[in-house]
Write a protein that holds these residues in place. Structure first.
Motif, PDB file in Angstrom:
ATOM      1  N   PHE A 103      23.671  99.855  66.144  1.00 25.96           N
ATOM      2  CA  PHE A 103      22.902  98.655  66.489  1.00 25.96           C
ATOM      3  C   PHE A 103      21.467  98.736  65.957  1.00 25.96           C
ATOM      4  O   PHE A 103      20.848  99.800  65.978  1.00 25.96           O
ATOM      5  CB  PHE A 103      22.879  98.457  68.007  1.00 25.96           C
ATOM      6  CG  PHE A 103      24.247  98.276  68.599  1.00 25.96           C
ATOM      7  CD1 PHE A 103      24.961  97.101  68.390  1.00 25.96           C
ATOM      8  CD2 PHE A 103      24.846  99.281  69.337  1.00 25.96           C
ATOM      9  CE1 PHE A 103      26.231  96.923  68.921  1.00 25.96           C
ATOM     10  CE2 PHE A 103      26.112  99.124  69.883  1.00 25.96           C
ATOM     11  CZ  PHE A 103      26.806  97.947  69.668  1.00 25.96           C
ATOM     12  N   GLY A 104      20.955  97.591  65.483  1.00 29.91           N
ATOM     13  CA  GLY A 104      19.596  97.542  64.946  1.00 29.91           C
ATOM     14  C   GLY A 104      18.841  96.307  65.393  1.00 29.91           C
ATOM     15  O   GLY A 104      19.448  95.279  65.725  1.00 29.91           O
ATOM     16  N   SER A 105      17.515  96.413  65.392  1.00 32.84           N
ATOM     17  CA  SER A 105      16.646  95.283  65.743  1.00 32.84           C
ATOM     18  C   SER A 105      15.501  95.199  64.732  1.00 32.84           C
ATOM     19  O   SER A 105      15.188  96.191  64.063  1.00 32.84           O
ATOM     20  CB  SER A 105      16.088  95.460  67.160  1.00 32.84           C
ATOM     21  OG  SER A 105      15.154  96.526  67.174  1.00 32.84           O
ATOM     22  N   LYS A 159      15.626  94.213  60.809  1.00 30.48           N
ATOM     23  CA  LYS A 159      16.558  93.095  61.001  1.00 30.48           C
ATOM     24  C   LYS A 159      17.512  93.456  62.139  1.00 30.48           C
ATOM     25  O   LYS A 159      17.574  94.617  62.574  1.00 30.48           O
ATOM     26  CB  LYS A 159      17.366  92.832  59.725  1.00 30.48           C
ATOM     27  CG  LYS A 159      18.191  94.036  59.268  1.00 30.48           C
ATOM     28  CD  LYS A 159      18.940  93.769  57.980  1.00 30.48           C
ATOM     29  CE  LYS A 159      19.713  95.010  57.534  1.00 30.48           C
ATOM     30  NZ  LYS A 159      20.485  94.788  56.295  1.00 30.48           N
ATOM     31  N   TYR A 160      18.246  92.486  62.619  1.00 22.73           N
ATOM     32  CA  TYR A 160      19.302  92.776  63.583  1.00 22.73           C
ATOM     33  C   TYR A 160      20.513  93.327  62.838  1.00 22.73           C
ATOM     34  O   TYR A 160      20.901  92.795  61.791  1.00 22.73           O
ATOM     35  CB  TYR A 160      19.692  91.521  64.364  1.00 22.73           C
ATOM     36  CG  TYR A 160      18.683  91.151  65.425  1.00 22.73           C
ATOM     37  CD1 TYR A 160      18.551  91.921  66.584  1.00 22.73           C
ATOM     38  CD2 TYR A 160      17.852  90.041  65.271  1.00 22.73           C
ATOM     39  CE1 TYR A 160      17.621  91.599  67.559  1.00 22.73           C
ATOM     40  CE2 TYR A 160      16.919  89.715  66.248  1.00 22.73           C
ATOM     41  CZ  TYR A 160      16.808  90.503  67.385  1.00 22.73           C
ATOM     42  OH  TYR A 160      15.883  90.182  68.343  1.00 22.73           O
ATOM     43  N   ILE A 161      21.071  94.380  63.372  1.00 22.68           N
ATOM     44  CA  ILE A 161      22.272  94.986  62.785  1.00 22.68           C
ATOM     45  C   ILE A 161      23.356  95.034  63.859  1.00 22.68           C
ATOM     46  O   ILE A 161      23.098  95.437  64.995  1.00 22.68           O
ATOM     47  CB  ILE A 161      21.991  96.409  62.257  1.00 22.68           C
ATOM     48  CG1 ILE A 161      20.851  96.392  61.233  1.00 22.68           C
ATOM     49  CG2 ILE A 161      23.249  97.019  61.639  1.00 22.68           C
ATOM     50  CD1 ILE A 161      20.366  97.784  60.819  1.00 22.68           C
ATOM     51  N   TYR A 167      19.243  95.747  71.366  1.00 22.54           N
ATOM     52  CA  TYR A 167      18.406  96.910  71.055  1.00 22.54           C
ATOM     53  C   TYR A 167      18.714  97.547  69.706  1.00 22.54           C
ATOM     54  O   TYR A 167      19.722  97.242  69.054  1.00 22.54           O
ATOM     55  CB  TYR A 167      18.545  97.956  72.160  1.00 22.54           C
ATOM     56  CG  TYR A 167      19.965  98.442  72.433  1.00 22.54           C
ATOM     57  CD1 TYR A 167      20.629  99.316  71.569  1.00 22.54           C
ATOM     58  CD2 TYR A 167      20.639  98.050  73.600  1.00 22.54           C
ATOM     59  CE1 TYR A 167      21.906  99.768  71.850  1.00 22.54           C
ATOM     60  CE2 TYR A 167      21.927  98.516  73.888  1.00 22.54           C
ATOM     61  CZ  TYR A 167      22.550  99.377  73.007  1.00 22.54           C
ATOM     62  OH  TYR A 167      23.822  99.840  73.286  1.00 22.54           O
ATOM     63  N   SER A 168      17.837  98.490  69.337  1.00 21.65           N
ATOM     64  CA  SER A 168      18.059  99.335  68.168  1.00 21.65           C
ATOM     65  C   SER A 168      18.496 100.716  68.633  1.00 21.65           C
ATOM     66  O   SER A 168      17.892 101.292  69.546  1.00 21.65           O
ATOM     67  CB  SER A 168      16.781  99.473  67.335  1.00 21.65           C
ATOM     68  OG  SER A 168      16.945 100.491  66.345  1.00 21.65           O
ATOM     69  N   SER A 169      19.512 101.264  67.990  1.00 24.55           N
ATOM     70  CA  SER A 169      19.975 102.616  68.312  1.00 24.55           C
ATOM     71  C   SER A 169      18.961 103.677  67.888  1.00 24.55           C
ATOM     72  O   SER A 169      19.095 104.843  68.266  1.00 24.55           O
ATOM     73  CB  SER A 169      21.313 102.896  67.625  1.00 24.55           C
ATOM     74  OG  SER A 169      22.305 102.001  68.076  1.00 24.55           O
ATOM     75  N   ARG A 170      17.956 103.276  67.103  1.00 28.02           N
ATOM     76  CA  ARG A 170      16.908 104.206  66.661  1.00 28.02           C
ATOM     77  C   ARG A 170      15.738 104.288  67.637  1.00 28.02           C
ATOM     78  O   ARG A 170      14.869 105.144  67.490  1.00 28.02           O
ATOM     79  CB  ARG A 170      16.347 103.774  65.301  1.00 28.02           C
ATOM     80  CG  ARG A 170      17.336 103.796  64.189  1.00 28.02           C
ATOM     81  CD  ARG A 170      16.750 103.280  62.877  1.00 28.02           C
ATOM     82  NE  ARG A 170      17.786 103.274  61.872  1.00 28.02           N
ATOM     83  CZ  ARG A 170      18.160 104.337  61.170  1.00 28.02           C
ATOM     84  NH1 ARG A 170      17.536 105.491  61.355  1.00 28.02           N
ATOM     85  NH2 ARG A 170      19.122 104.255  60.292  1.00 28.02           N
TER      86      ARG A 170
END
Length: 445
Positions: free
Chosen positions: A102-104, A110-112, A152-155
């Motif tokens: 998941f990305g934000s 960007k959203y992933i 959310y972002s997984s990072r």
């Protein structure tokens, strides 16, 4: 009289010396390295006696004097210890499939994955009757539920921290991390191997272990599987959060789940996994426990020929496949016992993926306010498994997540966990983790 005083004096000195020696010995045995020095210590002590094959944090490093002299760090450590004491002890026989795709915009530009496309049905005529296109986060995401942490972002380190706290709330001891080799990715994401170091660090902080769930990356074969297993072990294998399991032969080995293992034929796998093959990974520094995905009944024979060490079932949809059908688990367990294989049934809280496969309603499994999950956990326990795997902690696209979700209103309609709390599936997991731990001890008596 003088002789009597001298004798009394000598006796007294000897007694004082004895007390001094006993005190010194006891101080040397204080809990710096004792099993009770950690918040999970008492449970670890019980598990060490009964479950010797699981890797433990037995060689804990001694206190860092620089941290002891740093009041800020000491406060942080004290705060973490206080937080850990609130959680139940982790059950290292309970694994949860975990996704970092998941990305934000803030962390990834960007959203992933939250913008996952609506996948068309393979039959063109059927496909025409359903919507197609991409979701538009943050309000419209590729999931039938909405996470309490948002899109959310997984990072994001704070997200990983929150996830570890949720996992510990659920008493989950191991996450099975969805993994692609460096610079490789799934069809809708970006490479994620560079997230692993941070994930290991935060997992270790919370006494959680990380196993690897190897995805069917493009071009996967026996040669590059060896290369990739070698990469994982060389890069991450010495980290204290890297999960290892002690086999019945006494070896402490990593454990790898291999998703869609049936995509490679058993003869190819045998070249990697059979002791008799010249290029085998067996008896090398990269040997491991390899767990195959059991989908169809015929795969049992293929798994044996291939040289796998166990099976798991992954799918949270009871009845979807032979392996995921709970009434088959007793016979699968018997097959595994007969052939010295580990049996790891997979359970889930439900299944719904119509946000990304709008035509796939026939595979939906309603959560029934937690009853579906509890029935699945009970069925898994009845089969006396070696481990239990949970599908999933955060596979939001398929609605199998136990991660906290919240009600959300707007243009997109979402399901939620009402009338229960957002943490209901963590709490159910916690309850059954304790039951599973008790049953395992009973089975060993």
């Amino acid at each position: 009289m003088a002789r009597f005083r001298r004798k009394s004096c000598i006796t007294l000195i000897a007694l004082v010396l004895l007390v001094f020696i006993v005190t010194v010995v006891l101080k040397a045995l204080t809990p710096e390295d004792s099993p009770f020095s950690s918040p999970e210590g008492a449970e670890l002590f019980i598990q060490k006696k009964n479950d010797p094959e699981i890797q433990r944090d037995e060689n804990k490093s001694k206190p860092d004097k620089s941290k002891m002299n740093n009041p800020v760090q000491s406060d942080k450590d004290a705060e973490l210890e206080a937080t850990l004491r609130k959680f139940p002890p982790p059950n290292y026989y309970l694994h949860a499939f975990y996704y970092t795709w998941f990305g934000s915009p803030k962390f990834d530009g960007k959203y992933i994955h939250w913008d996952h496309p609506q996948l068309p049905h393979w039959d063109f005529k059927v496909a025409q009757g359903y919507p197609q296109g991409r979701h538009s986060p943050p309000d419209d995401i590729g999931s039938n539920f909405y996470p309490s942490l948002g899109a959310y972002s997984s990072r994001d380190p704070s997200i990983i921290e929150a996830h570890m706290q949720q996992l510990r709330t659920a008493a989950i001891g191991v996450i099975a991390l969805s993994w692609y080799p460096p610079n490789m990715k799934d069809d809708n994401g970006e490479p994620t191997d560079d997230i692993v170091p941070l994930l290991l660090e935060v997992a270790h902080k919370y006494h959680i272990k990380v196993a690897f769930h190897i995805e069917p990356y493009q071009g996967r074969d026996e040669v590059n599987m060896f290369t990739n297993v070698k990469y994982i072990i060389e890069k991450y294998g010495e980290h204290p959060a890297f999960f290892k399991y002690r086999t019945n032969t006494g070896k402490l080995l990593p454990l790898f789940y291999v998703y869609d293992s049936y995509l490679m034929n058993s003869e190819q796998w045998a070249k990697l996994l059979k002791h008799t093959e010249s290029n085998s990974i067996r008896d090398t520094p990269y040997d491991a426990i390899f767990i195959a995905l059991l989908v169809e009944e015929k795969h049992k024979r293929d798994i044996l020929v291939a040289g796998f060490d166990g099976v798991y079932t992954y799918f949270a949809t009871n009845g979807f496949s032979y392996g995921s059908t709970q009434r088959n688990w007793a016979s699968v367990k018997a097959f595994c016992e007969d052939n010295n294989l580990l049996f790891i049934p997979s359970v889930g809280p439900g299944y719904i993926d119509t946000s990304i496969r709008p035509w796939n309603f026939q595979n939906t499994r309603n959560r029934i306010n937690g009853k579906y999950y509890e029935t699945s956990l009970s069925a898994a326990l009845e089969a006396r498994p070696d481990f239990i795997s949970i599908t999933s902690f955060n596979e939001w696209h398929e609605g199998t997540q136990i991660e906290m979700a919240i009600p959300k209103t707007g243009q997109t309609v979402y399901l939620d966990y009402l009338p229960n709390k957002p943490s209901i599936y963590l709490e159910i997991t916690r309850k059954w983790a304790a039951i599973f731990g008790g049953e395992r001890r009973r089975w060993q008596d």
